[in-house]
Design a protein around this motif. Structure first.
Motif, short mmCIF file in Angstrom:
data_model
loop_
_atom_site.label_atom_id
_atom_site.label_comp_id
_atom_site.label_asym_id
_atom_site.label_seq_id
_atom_site.Cartn_x
_atom_site.Cartn_y
_atom_site.Cartn_z
N SER A 136 1.43 -1.21 -0.34
CA SER A 136 0.02 -0.05 0.37
C SER A 136 0.60 1.07 -0.11
O SER A 136 1.70 1.24 0.27
N LEU A 137 0.62 1.89 -0.14
CA LEU A 137 1.23 4.01 -0.57
C LEU A 137 1.37 3.89 0.81
O LEU A 137 2.65 4.69 1.53
N LEU A 138 0.93 3.67 2.23
CA LEU A 138 1.38 3.11 3.56
C LEU A 138 2.29 2.92 4.02
O LEU A 138 3.25 3.67 4.73
N TRP A 139 2.25 1.80 3.91
CA TRP A 139 3.56 0.87 2.90
C TRP A 139 4.47 1.27 2.68
O TRP A 139 5.94 1.94 3.43
N LEU A 140 5.01 2.22 1.92
CA LEU A 140 5.79 2.70 1.72
C LEU A 140 6.60 3.83 2.20
O LEU A 140 7.84 4.51 1.89
N LEU A 141 5.12 4.51 2.52
CA LEU A 141 5.87 6.22 3.07
C LEU A 141 5.69 5.96 4.33
O LEU A 141 7.01 6.33 5.74
N ASP A 142 5.51 4.75 5.91
CA ASP A 142 5.83 4.73 7.08
C ASP A 142 7.32 4.51 6.80
O ASP A 142 7.38 3.17 7.33
N ARG A 143 8.08 5.55 6.75
CA ARG A 143 10.05 5.21 7.82
C ARG A 143 9.70 6.41 8.49
O ARG A 143 10.83 6.16 8.82
N LYS A 187 2.55 23.89 1.34
CA LYS A 187 3.76 24.50 1.59
C LYS A 187 4.69 24.31 2.90
O LYS A 187 5.71 24.05 2.38
N GLU A 188 4.32 24.46 3.84
CA GLU A 188 4.86 24.82 5.05
C GLU A 188 5.43 23.24 5.36
O GLU A 188 6.38 22.95 5.93
N ARG A 189 4.78 22.54 5.08
CA ARG A 189 4.87 20.85 5.40
C ARG A 189 6.22 20.26 3.71
O ARG A 189 7.04 19.70 4.39
N GLN A 190 6.02 20.91 2.83
CA GLN A 190 6.90 20.72 2.02
C GLN A 190 8.71 21.45 1.93
O GLN A 190 9.63 20.73 2.17
N GLU A 191 8.77 22.47 2.60
CA GLU A 191 9.71 23.14 3.30
C GLU A 191 10.27 22.85 4.68
O GLU A 191 11.78 22.20 3.77
N VAL A 192 9.93 22.13 4.60
CA VAL A 192 10.62 20.58 6.25
C VAL A 192 11.33 19.82 5.14
O VAL A 192 12.16 19.34 6.41
N VAL A 193 10.30 18.53 4.48
CA VAL A 193 10.93 18.20 3.58
C VAL A 193 12.04 18.68 2.71
O VAL A 193 13.12 17.87 2.93
N ARG A 194 12.15 19.93 2.48
CA ARG A 194 13.09 20.25 1.61
C ARG A 194 14.03 20.65 2.10
O ARG A 194 15.40 20.40 1.81
N ALA A 195 14.15 20.80 3.76
CA ALA A 195 15.34 21.93 4.78
C ALA A 195 16.23 19.62 5.28
O ALA A 195 17.38 20.05 5.12
N PHE A 196 15.71 19.21 4.78
CA PHE A 196 15.87 17.88 4.79
C PHE A 196 16.77 17.50 4.24
O PHE A 196 17.63 17.04 4.76
N LEU A 197 16.08 17.43 3.03
CA LEU A 197 16.75 17.52 1.82
C LEU A 197 18.32 17.82 1.22
O LEU A 197 19.37 17.26 0.88
N ALA A 198 18.11 19.17 2.04
CA ALA A 198 19.13 19.88 2.02
C ALA A 198 20.33 19.43 3.05
O ALA A 198 21.39 20.02 2.59
N ASP A 199 20.51 18.71 3.91
CA ASP A 199 21.23 18.54 5.55
C ASP A 199 21.25 17.31 5.68
O ASP A 199 20.30 17.08 6.28
N TYR A 200 21.59 15.92 5.13
CA TYR A 200 21.61 15.11 4.87
C TYR A 200 22.09 14.55 6.48
O TYR A 200 21.93 13.77 7.06
N PHE A 213 8.91 11.00 4.70
CA PHE A 213 8.69 12.03 3.82
C PHE A 213 9.89 12.16 3.24
O PHE A 213 10.08 11.83 2.27
N ALA A 214 11.03 13.01 4.06
CA ALA A 214 12.41 13.27 3.38
C ALA A 214 13.05 11.87 2.88
O ALA A 214 13.71 12.29 2.29
N LEU A 215 12.67 10.77 4.18
CA LEU A 215 13.64 9.61 3.43
C LEU A 215 13.09 8.59 2.81
O LEU A 215 13.99 8.78 1.64
N GLY A 223 1.01 17.29 1.86
CA GLY A 223 2.87 17.98 1.98
C GLY A 223 4.35 16.75 1.42
O GLY A 223 5.20 16.99 1.29
N SER A 224 3.64 16.05 0.50
CA SER A 224 5.29 15.02 -0.11
C SER A 224 5.64 15.62 -1.29
O SER A 224 5.01 16.03 -1.79
N PHE A 225 6.92 14.87 -1.00
CA PHE A 225 7.25 15.19 -3.10
C PHE A 225 6.76 13.63 -3.62
O PHE A 225 6.43 13.43 -2.73
N VAL A 226 6.81 13.57 -4.58
CA VAL A 226 6.67 13.22 -5.52
C VAL A 226 7.53 12.12 -7.16
O VAL A 226 8.93 12.79 -6.85
N PRO A 227 6.88 11.03 -7.13
CA PRO A 227 7.61 10.27 -7.94
C PRO A 227 7.88 11.15 -9.42
O PRO A 227 7.02 10.39 -10.31
#
Length: 867
Positions: free
Chosen positions: A286-293, A318-331, A558-560, A639-643
């Motif tokens: 399921s989608l939940l299985w994929l996202l649940d990290r 966009k507020e959620r996207q901002e956090v995901v973007r920040a995580f991806l910018a700083d591993y 989401f970032a993972l 608020g997740s990034f997309v494939p």
């Protein structure tokens, strides 16, 4: 009642108060059930049915051991039953007559607090409803986490039922008004497997409001209508009546507007495999299985809630996207936060159990260890450049006072039981330390006594021991009995090879030690409950912290996922263009591997690409393509990034799906009826902002019926709804609709035929398909060669007939016959009236200006006339 024994009379009087629950009636070390409860429980639990003397007759009886009752209760709750726990509330030694008993709690599917009966990653919602089917107030509470949501729903009955479904409740409590609405009740029973409980409010309106105001902070500002007050009153009164204890942790009351979130009905959740797989009903696939990290259970539950209710607010997304973007910018930040979140236990349920009074000392330590992580996590977030992460960090309460209290009071490795001692640290309480000193010195004294008695008697094998039945004793083998001095030793017990004795000195010391031990255990329990009560007073702070940590956990997950599968940040907007470049199905890609998945572009808008009519063979990827568009939209709106390599997502208010073939045997509906019902739901509820996925609509009936329905549905969506639509079909005749329908575009799943075999390219390209390749697919599935060859021969014959029919239609349309001129000449026509009618119909039709579908309709009608 007089015919029964006093105890059975007591049982019956208590049972009368709980007619819809199994009454677990405490008798010594067992919970017993009688009469119908016993007969049904014996069947459901597969335990022995016996009987006992009830007075003038023997009554059916069965029972379960007290220490393992939770196992049997779990089975009954899982089957949808309720269990009333009836305990002895009086000391049997002090009782005059029958021991007094009372129900201390009613466990129902919607009020579970037991850890072993809950799923860590899932909420357990109890839903209450009040009002009428057209205007319903809904309150939903999860007793195990302390959250409570409330809303008013004004709309169709289906809209109300869809909102109830978003909570996937295990129990629904209804006010008396709704229970009288038969249509609503029928649909409720069909849609949900939940236990449905009618509930009459017993308190007056004034009393109820006063109680709710004391329970929920901000109650007056949240419940501004009488209907909202009524439904919250039903919910809270039902919980009070069943739980019979403080509900201090149930104070997070949130009011929301259901139309502020994307609505997903049962069919959409099922067909898109949001939380469970279609193949086996499990999370994997399921989608939940994929996202649940997520690292915490509360994060996992929040993720599921976000999937159930995607956002419609662009700024919040966009507020959620901002956090995901920040995580991806700083591993480094991503890994640091991951390590810290792994050390946090389920704060929500820990806080709830503490406030509920069911937490043990190990739960308090789990809370302490979780809180000890917060200062480090908080400091890491505040130092980032992401404003939302900084906000999350600043709002986190370290609860240092709670940590200090637990650390000072509770030992590092306490026992599971709270009534056997060993929980409280030395130095926490003076009186407890005194008792422990007595016990400790007593043990030293016993050791010294043993040595002293050996020296005095000369018996080297003499020993001082203890057991629960006889207490402390001096044991001497029979061979050495003659060495004991006369008069000082009192015989206590005779064994096969030894005798056990006591002395006045030993008896005195025993009394002192045992009294200290008993008082120590009682005092420890008092001290523990005192600590637990003090911690429960901070439940509001703990729940707020839990919400912040859960949000951080989900966005971190989401970032993972985005890092692992190279997702991109979509542009989310309120326009009408949905554009996806090189989009992939997130779950299929994760299972099959990125290298083997074929990406596809998608574009839908309200100007010239409202409907994509998708043709092509089975197995070519049409359904996958449709689902991936919907899943990318949902991912974007949570608020997740997309494939995809690029994505623009216009806000979608609802997603409707009609995919796959399934019947409803319980509801008495055929596959085609289910298909039509789901399509009907979409056509009635969809708006121009909705996304509709229709796969092979009309295939469950005859060709002409199905084709007519399919075309009518497409035309209705195009002309009257305006919703973005992906319409997959094998009716190739429908591809001609791109002429009359300006916003319909043909695309097809590309494949090629090589050496008589079909090769699926899994590419969606412009234009309509000319063939379905059904026989090729059957061949791939392994049908016997004889069947395949016969099918090919029949197909060739049928196609030949169709071509001859097309020629005949062309000739008939040119038939030049004027009945008027023949009659005027006085010549016999030689044609019957019926034949005249048919020929007139042929003469009047202009097939050159008709679509293939319209031509087929004409041929069908002509065939009926010729008959």
């Amino acid at each position: 009642m007089a015919q029964y024994t006093p105890m059975i009379q007591q049982y019956l009087s208590i049972k009368a108060q709980y007619p819809d629950a199994f009454l677990f009636f405490r008798l010594g070390d067992f919970y017993e059930m009688f009469f119908e409860d016993a007969e049904k429980a014996a069947q459901e639990l597969e335990i022995t049915l016996t009987s006992r003397d009830g007075g003038k007759e023997r009554v059916p009886m069965c029972g379960v051991p007290y220490h393992s009752a939770h196992t049997y209760i779990e089975k009954l709750i899982e089957k949808g039953y309720k269990v009333a726990i009836c305990e002895q509330v009086e000391n049997p030694a002090a009782a005059k007559g029958v021991v007094k008993r009372e129900v201390v709690r009613v466990i129902t599917p919607g009020t579970i607090m037991e850890e072993n009966m809950l799923v860590d990653q899932e909420n357990n919602f109890l839903v209450a409803l009040a009002g009428s089917s057209s205007s319903v107030a809904l309150a939903a509470a999860d007793l195990s986490t302390g959250e409570c949501h409330i809303t008013e729903l004004n709309g169709s009955m289906d809209f109300v039922l869809d909102e109830i479904a978003s909570y996937q409740p295990r129990e629904v409590v209804l006010d008396e008004t709704l229970t009288r609405e038969k249509t609503f009740m029928d649909k409720l029973h069909v849609r949900f497997k939940a236990v449905i409980t009618p509930f009459g409010q017993k308190s007056s309106e004034a009393e109820l409001e006063q109680k709710l105001a004391g329970q929920f902070p901000g109650f007056a500002d949240i419940c501004t209508t009488s209907l909202l007050k009524r439904v919250l009153g039903i919910l809270f009164s039902y919980l009070e009546e069943t739980q019979k204890r403080s509900l201090e942790h149930l104070q997070r009351l949130r009011r929301y507007d259901a139309r502020q979130y994307m609505m997903l009905d049962d069919a959409a959740r099922r067909n898109l495999e949001l939380t469970v797989s279609l193949s086996d009903g499990k999370k994997r696939g399921s989608l939940l299985w994929l996202l649940d990290r997520t690292a915490t259970s509360m994060g996992s539950r929040l993720l599921k809630k976000w999937l159930d209710k995607p956002l419609l607010n662009v700024e919040a997304i966009k507020e959620r996207q901002e956090v995901v973007r920040a995580f991806l910018a700083d591993y480094l930040l991503l890994d640091d936060v991951k390590d810290q979140l792994k050390q946090v236990y389920d704060l929500e349920r820990l806080a709830a159990r503490i406030a509920f009074g069911s937490a043990n000392a190990r739960d308090l330590n789990a809370l302490k260890r979780s809180l000890q992580v917060i200062p480090q996590l908080k400091e890491r977030l505040i130092l980032t450049s992401c404003s939302r992460l900084v906000q999350l960090g600043e709002k986190m309460d370290e609860c240092a006072d709670v940590v200090a209290l637990i650390d000072r009071a509770i030992v590092e490795e306490p026992p599971v039981s709270v009534k056997e001692g060993g929980m409280i640290r030395d130095g926490y309480d003076t009186k407890l330390d005194e008792y422990r000193t007595v016990q400790k010195n007593g043990k030293s004294w016993i050791t010294e006594l043993e040595q002293k008695e050996r020296e005095a008697t000369g018996i080297r094998s003499l020993k001082v021991g203890y057991n629960r039945v006889f207490g402390y004793y001096i044991e001497v083998t029979k061979a050495n009995l003659h060495l004991l001095p006369e008069g000082r030793y009192q015989r206590k017990q005779t064994l096969a090879n030894a005798e056990r004795f006591v002395t006045p000195e030993l008896k005195e010391r025993e009394q002192l030690i045992l009294t200290a031990a008993e008082k120590s255990v009682d005092l420890e329990y008092e001290l523990f409950t005192e600590v637990r009560t003090r911690v429960s007073a901070e439940v509001g702070r703990l729940q707020t912290l839990a919400e912040l940590v859960a949000e951080l956990d989900v966005l971190h997950a989401f970032a993972l996922v985005a890092r692992e599968y190279s997702y991109v940040c979509p542009v989310v907007h309120t326009g009408d263009r949905l554009y996806i470049e090189a989009g992939r199905h997130p779950v299929v890609e994760a299972v099959a591997g990125e290298a083997s998945f074929v990406a596809n572009d998608s574009e839908l808008n309200g100007t010239d690409r409202q409907i994509l009519l998708i043709t092509g063979p089975n197995m070519a990827g049409k359904s996958t393509y449709m689902r991936q568009v919907a899943l990318i939209t949902i991912l974007g709106q949570i608020g997740s990034f997309v494939p995809a390599s690029k994505a623009e997502i216009s806000i979608v208010d609802r997603i409707f799906t009609r995919i796959g073939a399934a019947d409803d045997l319980v509801g008495g509906r055929s596959t085609f009826m289910v298909e039509m019902a789901e399509t009907c739901h979409a056509l009635k509820e969809a708006t121009p902002r909705s996304l509709i996925l229709l796969d092979e609509v009309g295939r469950g009936t005859s060709t002409y019926d199905g084709m007519a329905l399919a075309q009518a549905i497409v035309e209705y969506i195009h002309d009257h709804i305006g919703a973005k639509t992906l319409f997959s079909t094998h009716y190739h005749e429908l591809t001609e609709l791109d002429n009359p329908l300006a916003r319909l575009v043909n695309v097809h799943a590309q494949c090629i035929e090589k050496n008589g075999k079909v090769v699926f390219l899994h590419r969606i390209v412009p234009g309509g398909a000319d063939r379905s390749y059904g026989i090729h697919v059957a061949e791939l599935a392994g049908l016997p060669e004889q069947v395949v060859q016969r099918a090919k021969a029949l197909l060739s014959e049928l196609e030949g007939r169709e071509q001859r029919a097309d020629v005949s239609v062309g000739q008939l349309s040119l038939f030049d016959w004027n009945p008027g001129s023949a009659q005027e000449a006085g010549k016999p026509s030689g044609i019957s009236e019926a034949e005249k009618e048919v020929l007139e119909a042929i003469r009047s039709v202009d097939l050159m200006n008709k679509t293939p579908f319209e031509s087929m309709q004409f041929l069908f009608e002509l065939k009926q006339k010729l008959k």
